[in-house]
Design an enzyme around this catalytic site. Structure first.
Site, PDB file in Angstrom:
ATOM      1  N   GLY A 163       0.817  -1.210   0.000  1.00 23.06           N
ATOM      2  CA  GLY A 163       0.000   0.000   0.000  1.00 23.06           C
ATOM      3  C   GLY A 163       0.854   1.265   0.000  1.00 23.06           C
ATOM      4  N   HIS A 234      -1.764   7.331  -2.228  1.00 25.59           N
ATOM      5  CA  HIS A 234      -2.036   5.883  -2.114  1.00 25.59           C
ATOM      6  C   HIS A 234      -3.454   5.569  -1.658  1.00 25.59           C
ATOM      7  CE1 HIS A 234       2.095   4.815  -2.959  1.00 25.59           C
ATOM      8  NE2 HIS A 234       2.486   5.685  -2.061  1.00 25.59           N
ATOM      9  N   LYS A 236      -7.277   5.312  -2.917  1.00 24.12           N
ATOM     10  CA  LYS A 236      -8.105   5.322  -4.118  1.00 24.12           C
ATOM     11  C   LYS A 236      -9.198   6.371  -3.950  1.00 24.12           C
ATOM     12  CE  LYS A 236      -6.990   0.474  -4.911  1.00 24.12           C
ATOM     13  NZ  LYS A 236      -7.358  -0.923  -4.598  1.00 24.12           N
ATOM     14  N   ARG A 291      -9.042 -10.003   0.733  1.00 25.55           N
ATOM     15  CA  ARG A 291     -10.261  -9.498   1.406  1.00 25.55           C
ATOM     16  C   ARG A 291     -11.220  -8.979   0.348  1.00 25.55           C
ATOM     17  NH1 ARG A 291      -6.436  -5.324   1.189  1.00 25.55           N
ATOM     18  NH2 ARG A 291      -7.310  -3.512   0.149  1.00 25.55           N
ATOM     19  N   VAL A 294     -13.013  -2.198  -0.926  1.00 26.83           N
ATOM     20  CA  VAL A 294     -13.963  -1.071  -0.895  1.00 26.83           C
ATOM     21  C   VAL A 294     -14.700  -0.990  -2.225  1.00 26.83           C
ATOM     22  CG1 VAL A 294     -14.124   1.454  -0.879  1.00 26.83           C
ATOM     23  CG2 VAL A 294     -12.585   0.290   0.736  1.00 26.83           C
ATOM     24  N   ARG A 337     -15.482   7.779  -3.867  1.00 25.98           N
ATOM     25  CA  ARG A 337     -15.441   7.632  -2.409  1.00 25.98           C
ATOM     26  C   ARG A 337     -15.709   9.005  -1.778  1.00 25.98           C
ATOM     27  NH1 ARG A 337     -10.679   3.498  -0.592  1.00 25.98           N
ATOM     28  NH2 ARG A 337     -10.809   2.029  -2.346  1.00 25.98           N
TER      29      ARG A 337
HETATM   30  C1  MV4 Z   1       5.551   0.343  -7.984  1.00 28.84           C
HETATM   31  C2  MV4 Z   1       5.474   1.554  -8.712  1.00 28.84           C
HETATM   32  C3  MV4 Z   1       6.351   1.736  -9.783  1.00 28.84           C
HETATM   33  N1  MV4 Z   1       7.269   0.794 -10.085  1.00 28.84           N
HETATM   34  N2  MV4 Z   1       6.462  -0.588  -8.319  1.00 28.84           N
HETATM   35  C4  MV4 Z   1       2.294   1.537  -4.643  1.00 28.84           C
HETATM   36  C5  MV4 Z   1       1.843   0.738  -3.473  1.00 28.84           C
HETATM   37  C6  MV4 Z   1       2.000  -0.651  -3.891  1.00 28.84           C
HETATM   38  N3  MV4 Z   1       0.730  -1.105  -4.445  1.00 28.84           N
HETATM   39  C7  MV4 Z   1       3.057  -0.660  -4.924  1.00 28.84           C
HETATM   40  N4  MV4 Z   1       3.045   0.669  -5.489  1.00 28.84           N
HETATM   41  C8  MV4 Z   1       3.815   0.996  -6.553  1.00 28.84           C
HETATM   42  N5  MV4 Z   1       4.723   0.089  -6.944  1.00 28.84           N
HETATM   43  C9  MV4 Z   1       7.326  -0.344  -9.346  1.00 28.84           C
HETATM   44  N6  MV4 Z   1       8.238  -1.273  -9.667  1.00 28.84           N
HETATM   45  C10 MV4 Z   1       4.503   2.508  -8.329  1.00 28.84           C
HETATM   46  C11 MV4 Z   1       3.699   2.238  -7.239  1.00 28.84           C
HETATM   47  C12 MV4 Z   1       2.749   3.275  -6.880  1.00 28.84           C
HETATM   48  C13 MV4 Z   1       1.372   3.085  -7.051  1.00 28.84           C
HETATM   49  C14 MV4 Z   1       0.876   1.869  -7.541  1.00 28.84           C
HETATM   50  C15 MV4 Z   1      -0.505   1.749  -7.714  1.00 28.84           C
HETATM   51  C16 MV4 Z   1      -1.367   2.790  -7.403  1.00 28.84           C
HETATM   52  C17 MV4 Z   1      -0.871   3.969  -6.916  1.00 28.84           C
HETATM   53  C18 MV4 Z   1       0.506   4.132  -6.727  1.00 28.84           C
HETATM   54  C19 MV4 Z   1       0.998   5.339  -6.217  1.00 28.84           C
HETATM   55  C20 MV4 Z   1       2.345   5.483  -6.038  1.00 28.84           C
HETATM   56  C21 MV4 Z   1       3.233   4.452  -6.380  1.00 28.84           C
END
Ligand code: MV4
Length: 439
Positions: A163, A234, A236, A291, A294, A337
């Protein structure tokens, strides 16, 4: 199964109680002293106060919740989302006490909770993972070597994180040592675990997730996908189904690898496979959520399935009454939301209904929103034959909504729905943070 204890509060507790009542299951609400006048307490057949307002002493209190299940002779516990919904110890305690935990087995929760082990597991089942150092490490030298292997920029992640917590983009070798030290101590403090892993940094991905439902007889289906790219810090903000950015071929590949992975790990219940979509043809596993989420309503409206009801039926050992080929997703759904930016009494409440509008909430006229919990107080979901039409319904619904007595993000959502880049779907996971940094 005759009686289900709902170990949650707010809109999701109301949602679960309704699904239980639709199946003629009795319900038990648990509440903290701050929630004594909550809607979920009033709707449940029984209610047990489990402690003071602080989450750690109430909704996160495993002992109190198990005790409430015992004194009410509940056969099952539905954890909802957040709180204890992905807590392996809680699921294990339910298993030990012979109380059905509405969710996957505790060892699967544990496996998917450790992000690097989850990544490893998915890799083995053929799910594409972000290119990068598969193995976790704790020392700087190994990290620097893996980073050089992958090539900068890299994303440094905490194995116990998720997250967005314990994650850092490192642009070049010069910054690695300092960033690594900071990230690792953050991870140690936040998760009491300093194992880290590295991935190639994807600069402009979308967040696409696949809804999975699996029964105890090995039947697993994908119930469409959701696009959750519109996030702020982070969190939604808007979720959509289907993901219009996804070519059909990529969609089918995502479904296939997700269903296969769920089968291979013996998954049971509702789950979500989260992917980063780097471009229309390339997606990579990020995390698996064990789970109900939302944003589940957008998948329900486009598939016609009641995912919470399916969770309850599967938990009772029933087989899914459909196969993958029977699931057809039609139309378009989008969810906004609604967050309360302040606590307080709802002095006036008008929630829209009408064609294509669903509202999931625990609000009622005169209810007082407590300050102790997550800020989300309602979800407005619009469902229509097209994204354009669903957005029109949503704008009308947002304009009509009155929630007086607390500050909300309604105006922000109206603004968002009128952003040209959002309307054109020309967004990525950084878009909203960039937009709001400029406001
Ligand atoms: C990443 C990424 C870019 N490159 N991994 C955010 C929390 C977790 N779900 C992993 N996340 C990310 N991993 C790599 N290799 C960018 C994110 C990320 C993100 C991912 C989905 C939705 C929103 C985000 C917001 C910031 C960073």
């Amino acid at each position: 199964m005759k009686k289900v204890l709902v170990a949650n509060r707010g809109e999701i507790a109301v949602r679960i109680i309704r699904a239980c009542h639709n199946l003629e299951l009795k319900t038990v609400a648990v509440y903290s002293v701050a929630d004594i006048n909550s809607l979920h307490v009033q709707l449940a057949d029984e209610a047990v106060c489990i402690g003071p307002a602080e989450p750690n002493k109430s909704y996160l209190n495993i002992h109190e919740i198990i005790a409430a299940a015992e004194i009410t002779h509940s056969d099952a516990i539905h954890p909802g989302y957040g709180f204890l919904s992905e807590n392996e110890e809680f699921a294990k305690k339910c298993e030990d006490e012979k109380i059905t935990f509405i969710g996957p087995q505790s060892h699967v929760i544990a496996l998917m909770g450790e992000k690097s082990r989850a990544r490893e597991t998915m890799l083995k089942t053929g799910v594409p993972v972000v290119p990068g150092g598969a193995t976790e490490f704790t020392d700087l030298a190994s990290g620097a070597a893996y980073a050089a292997d992958i090539g900068f920029p890299v994303m440094l992640k905490a194995s116990a994180g998720g997250g967005g917590k314990g994650m850092r983009v490192i642009q070049s070798a010069t910054g690695f040592a300092k960033e690594f030290g900071l990230a690792q101590s953050e991870a140690q403090h936040a998760f009491n675990d300093n194992h880290m892993y590295l991935e190639k940094y994807l600069p402009h991905p979308r967040h696409i997730e696949v809804q999975i439902i699996a029964d105890q007889q090995g039947n697993v289906s994908a119930v469409g996908e959701r696009d959750c790219t519109i996030q702020q810090h982070h969190q939604k903000v808007i979720e959509e189904a289907p993901a219009i950015a996804l070519p059909e071929e990529t969609r089918q590949k995502m479904f296939a690898v997700s269903v296969n992975a769920a089968k291979k790990i013996g998954y049971v219940g509702a789950g979500t496979m989260e992917f980063l979509l780097d471009d229309p043809e390339h997606f990579y596993f990020m995390e698996m959520n064990t789970r109900i989420q939302v944003e589940h309503p957008v998948s329900e409206l486009t598939s016609g399935l009641d995912l919470v009801e399916l969770q309850l039926l599967v938990a009772q050992g029933e087989s899914l009454s459909f196969k993958q080929e029977h699931i057809s997703t039609d139309g378009f759904a989008l969810e906004c939301r609604i967050n309360a930016l302040t606590a307080g009494k709802i002095s006036a409440l008008h929630l829209p209904t009408g064609y294509g509008i669903r509202i999931d909430t625990g609000l009622y006229q005169g209810y007082t929103v407590p300050p102790n919990y997550d800020s989300m107080i309602a979800k407005i979901i619009a469902f229509a034959p097209s994204r354009k039409k669903a957005m029109a319904l949503m704008r009308t619904a947002l304009d009509e909504t009155v929630i007086a007595g607390v500050n909300t993000n309604l105006d922000f959502l109206v603004q968002l729905l009128n952003e040209p880049d959002y309307i054109a779907n020309k967004t990525d996971i950084n878009w909203l943070d960039k937009l709001t940094a400029t406001i």
